[in-house]
Structure formats: C-alpha cells, structure tokens
Scaffold this motif. Structure first.
Motif, mmCIF file in Angstrom:
data_model
loop_
_atom_site.group_PDB
_atom_site.id
_atom_site.type_symbol
_atom_site.label_atom_id
_atom_site.label_comp_id
_atom_site.label_asym_id
_atom_site.label_seq_id
_atom_site.Cartn_x
_atom_site.Cartn_y
_atom_site.Cartn_z
ATOM 1 N N VAL A 179 0.711 -1.546 0.071
ATOM 2 C CA VAL A 179 0.101 -0.193 0.302
ATOM 3 C C VAL A 179 1.375 0.828 -0.114
ATOM 4 C CG1 VAL A 179 -1.716 1.239 1.116
ATOM 5 C CG2 VAL A 179 -1.916 -1.527 1.427
ATOM 6 N N ASN A 180 0.859 2.116 -1.105
ATOM 7 C CA ASN A 180 1.545 3.168 -0.882
ATOM 8 C C ASN A 180 1.260 4.660 -0.004
ATOM 9 O OD1 ASN A 180 3.550 4.727 -2.240
ATOM 10 N ND2 ASN A 180 2.771 5.703 -3.423
ATOM 11 N N ILE A 181 1.220 4.946 0.092
ATOM 12 C CA ILE A 181 0.940 6.394 1.037
ATOM 13 C C ILE A 181 0.872 7.957 0.572
ATOM 14 C CG2 ILE A 181 1.106 7.323 3.507
ATOM 15 C CD1 ILE A 181 2.543 4.771 4.965
ATOM 16 N N ALA A 182 0.420 7.863 0.338
ATOM 17 C CA ALA A 182 -0.102 9.483 -0.419
ATOM 18 C C ALA A 182 0.098 10.609 0.661
ATOM 19 C CB ALA A 182 -1.372 9.605 -1.368
ATOM 20 N N ARG A 183 -0.074 11.172 1.816
ATOM 21 C CA ARG A 183 0.015 11.614 2.477
ATOM 22 C C ARG A 183 -1.014 11.353 3.826
ATOM 23 N NH1 ARG A 183 -3.717 17.375 2.827
ATOM 24 N NH2 ARG A 183 -5.516 15.754 2.853
ATOM 25 N N MET A 184 0.070 11.285 4.826
ATOM 26 C CA MET A 184 -0.050 11.476 6.254
ATOM 27 C C MET A 184 0.089 12.176 7.593
ATOM 28 S SD MET A 184 2.163 8.089 8.339
ATOM 29 C CE MET A 184 1.737 7.741 9.876
ATOM 30 N N SER A 185 -1.152 12.177 8.194
ATOM 31 C CA SER A 185 -0.322 13.141 9.305
ATOM 32 C C SER A 185 -0.543 12.663 10.468
ATOM 33 C CB SER A 185 -2.096 14.508 9.387
ATOM 34 O OG SER A 185 -3.131 14.150 9.662
ATOM 35 N N VAL A 186 -0.288 12.933 11.812
ATOM 36 C CA VAL A 186 -0.837 12.224 12.950
ATOM 37 C C VAL A 186 -1.238 12.979 14.238
ATOM 38 C CG1 VAL A 186 -0.185 11.000 15.401
ATOM 39 C CG2 VAL A 186 1.001 10.171 12.901
ATOM 40 N N SER A 187 -2.072 13.245 15.100
ATOM 41 C CA SER A 187 -2.737 14.384 15.695
ATOM 42 C C SER A 187 -2.173 13.972 17.248
ATOM 43 C CB SER A 187 -3.627 14.958 15.811
ATOM 44 O OG SER A 187 -3.666 15.874 14.801
ATOM 45 N N ARG A 188 -1.901 13.857 18.803
ATOM 46 C CA ARG A 188 -2.518 13.816 19.314
ATOM 47 C C ARG A 188 -2.960 14.654 20.581
ATOM 48 N NH1 ARG A 188 3.724 12.824 21.495
ATOM 49 N NH2 ARG A 188 4.632 15.821 21.789
ATOM 50 N N GLU A 189 -3.433 14.016 21.714
ATOM 51 C CA GLU A 189 -3.828 14.909 22.717
ATOM 52 C C GLU A 189 -2.612 15.668 23.496
ATOM 53 O OE1 GLU A 189 -8.516 12.973 23.932
ATOM 54 O OE2 GLU A 189 -6.113 12.092 25.519
ATOM 55 N N ARG A 190 -1.642 14.878 23.937
ATOM 56 C CA ARG A 190 -0.638 15.025 24.133
ATOM 57 C C ARG A 190 0.584 14.057 24.541
ATOM 58 N NH1 ARG A 190 -4.111 13.793 27.973
ATOM 59 N NH2 ARG A 190 -3.585 12.334 29.773
ATOM 60 N N ARG A 191 1.770 14.393 25.070
ATOM 61 C CA ARG A 191 2.787 13.112 25.299
ATOM 62 C C ARG A 191 2.286 11.420 25.762
ATOM 63 N NH1 ARG A 191 9.125 13.943 26.646
ATOM 64 N NH2 ARG A 191 9.386 11.694 25.583
ATOM 65 N N GLY A 192 2.005 10.630 25.024
ATOM 66 C CA GLY A 192 1.964 8.942 25.850
ATOM 67 C C GLY A 192 0.487 9.428 25.792
ATOM 68 N N ALA A 193 -0.929 10.315 25.285
ATOM 69 C CA ALA A 193 -2.078 10.226 25.207
ATOM 70 C C ALA A 193 -2.271 9.791 24.495
ATOM 71 C CB ALA A 193 -2.214 10.873 26.031
#
Length: 228
Positions: A179-193
């Motif tokens: 599977v080829n990735i076209a675009r990716m983003s990651v969001s988090r509430e806070r570190r380790g959450a």
C-alpha cells in the motif's frame, strides 16, 4: 481561521458544477457529501445524530435543503439521488434519529456543521466539516483533533496511543502489503495520550491489512474509508 482548500488540478466540474439534486452545490450537493464523508469516517450509518449548523448553513440551510442533504449523506445517498427530498422519512425507516440546532462553531467556513454521531453499540464521534462550494467538502475536526480530510482519496483512520514505534509499526504493515501512502498526518492530545493517525493511500486498504493494524497493542480502532 478556517482551512483553505489545498490546490489541485481543476476539471470541467469546477466550472459547471457537480451532477446533483439542487438547488445549491454548496448547501445541497456539498452537504450530502459532507454527511456521507462523516458517515464513512464514523464507520457506517449512526443510530442517532445531533447536527449543529453554523453560519450560512444555519441562516439559509433550510431553504436550500441542507438539513435534508446532511441526513441523506448520513444514510449513504449520493448528491444526484432523487430520494434526498425524502431523507427524513428514510431516516425514520432506517432507525436513524436526527436532531438539529444552530451553533457558533468559531472561525470556520460559513457553510459548516458539527455532526455528533452515536452507534447502536454506544460508540460516539464528533465530526466537524465544511462545504467549500462546487460540491467540494473538508472535514476539519474529529473528536477534537484538527484534521484535513477531503474525501477524494481512500483513507485509513487509526486511533492509537501516542508511544514510540506506533507510527513505524502501522506504516511498516502498509508497506509489507504493497500500500502506497500519499499523505499522512498524526495528531495527539498530549505526549503518551490518545492520538489519531490519518493515512491517505493510492488504493483502499483491504480487510486483512486493516486487521493486522488493529491487532497492534497500541491501536484501539481502525477504519478504512473509501473515497467519497
């Protein structure tokens, strides 16, 4: 400030508009696509939806059928489906309960809505999005995470813990599956959450690959979302 749509190649449909049931590409066709995209990200038709209408959606949406269009999208209808005008009746028959309210969602596009969805098993999700005109839409938030989802490419939504190696594990499985990735983003509430990974791919991720990702110890949910 609301999100600006990313630049893309223009087509004849940007000039003449989408194939749709009227009267408005932004308030009707776009609203159907917004509802349909929220449904896809949620993982299916919800049992209940509370929809908050913002700006122009709130002030002129009823006259343009925006309320009907959003419900039609949640039921899986397309912008050219003649049944849009009977969306409320279809919702009743399908067991979907819908309520509406007007709300100020802040500095977002004037054609915006927040859809608070609940499934039969109690799972809930809040989805905020906008209709940008010409049938184009953008989801801007999921459960408080800022996102940008246009629905024009297959999408993998991964809810997970923010911990070392989690992103590498997910992308490694995708690579092994071709599977080829076209675009990716990651969001988090806070570190380790709690965190949310959004991966747009050239092709829809199959069930076997999704199951492998879901089996990772730090992953709580995986949804493969087709292009809408």
């Amino acid at each position: 400030m609301y999100h600006e749509r990313m630049a893309r190649q223009r087509s004849i449909f940007d000039v003449v508009g989408p194939i749709m049931i009227g009267p408005s590409s932004s308030h009707t066709a776009g609203a159907v696509r917004l509802g349909a995209l929220a449904r896809a990200v949620f993982g299916g038709t919800p049992q209940a939806a509370h929809i908050e209408l913002h700006g122009s959606f709130a002030s002129t949406g009823t006259g343009h059928g925006t309320d009907l269009a959003l419900v039609a999208g949640l039921l899986g209808l397309t912008p050219d489906d003649a049944r849009i005008v009977t969306a409320f009746e279809l919702a009743t028959h399908s067991g979907l309960t819908v309520t509406f309210a007007e709300a100020d969602l802040g500095e977002v596009h004037p054609n915006s809505a927040r859809l608070m969805l609940r499934a039969h098993d109690g799972h809930t999700m809040s989805v905020c999005g906008s209709s940008l005109g010409g049938g184009d839409v953008l989801i801007t938030a999921i459960d408080g995470f800022d996102v940008e989802i246009e629905g024009e490419m297959p999408l993998l939504v991964v809810e997970h813990e923010d911990r070392l190696g989690e992103i590498a594990a997910v992308t490694g499985i995708l690579a092994e599956s071709g599977v080829n990735i076209a675009r990716m983003s990651v969001s988090r509430e806070r570190r380790g959450a709690r965190a949310l990974m959004l991966i747009e791919t050239d092709a829809e991720v199959d069930d076997a690959t999704s199951d492998r990702i879901a089996a990772l110890s730090g992953v709580s949910a995986v949804r493969s979302v087709p292009a809408i």
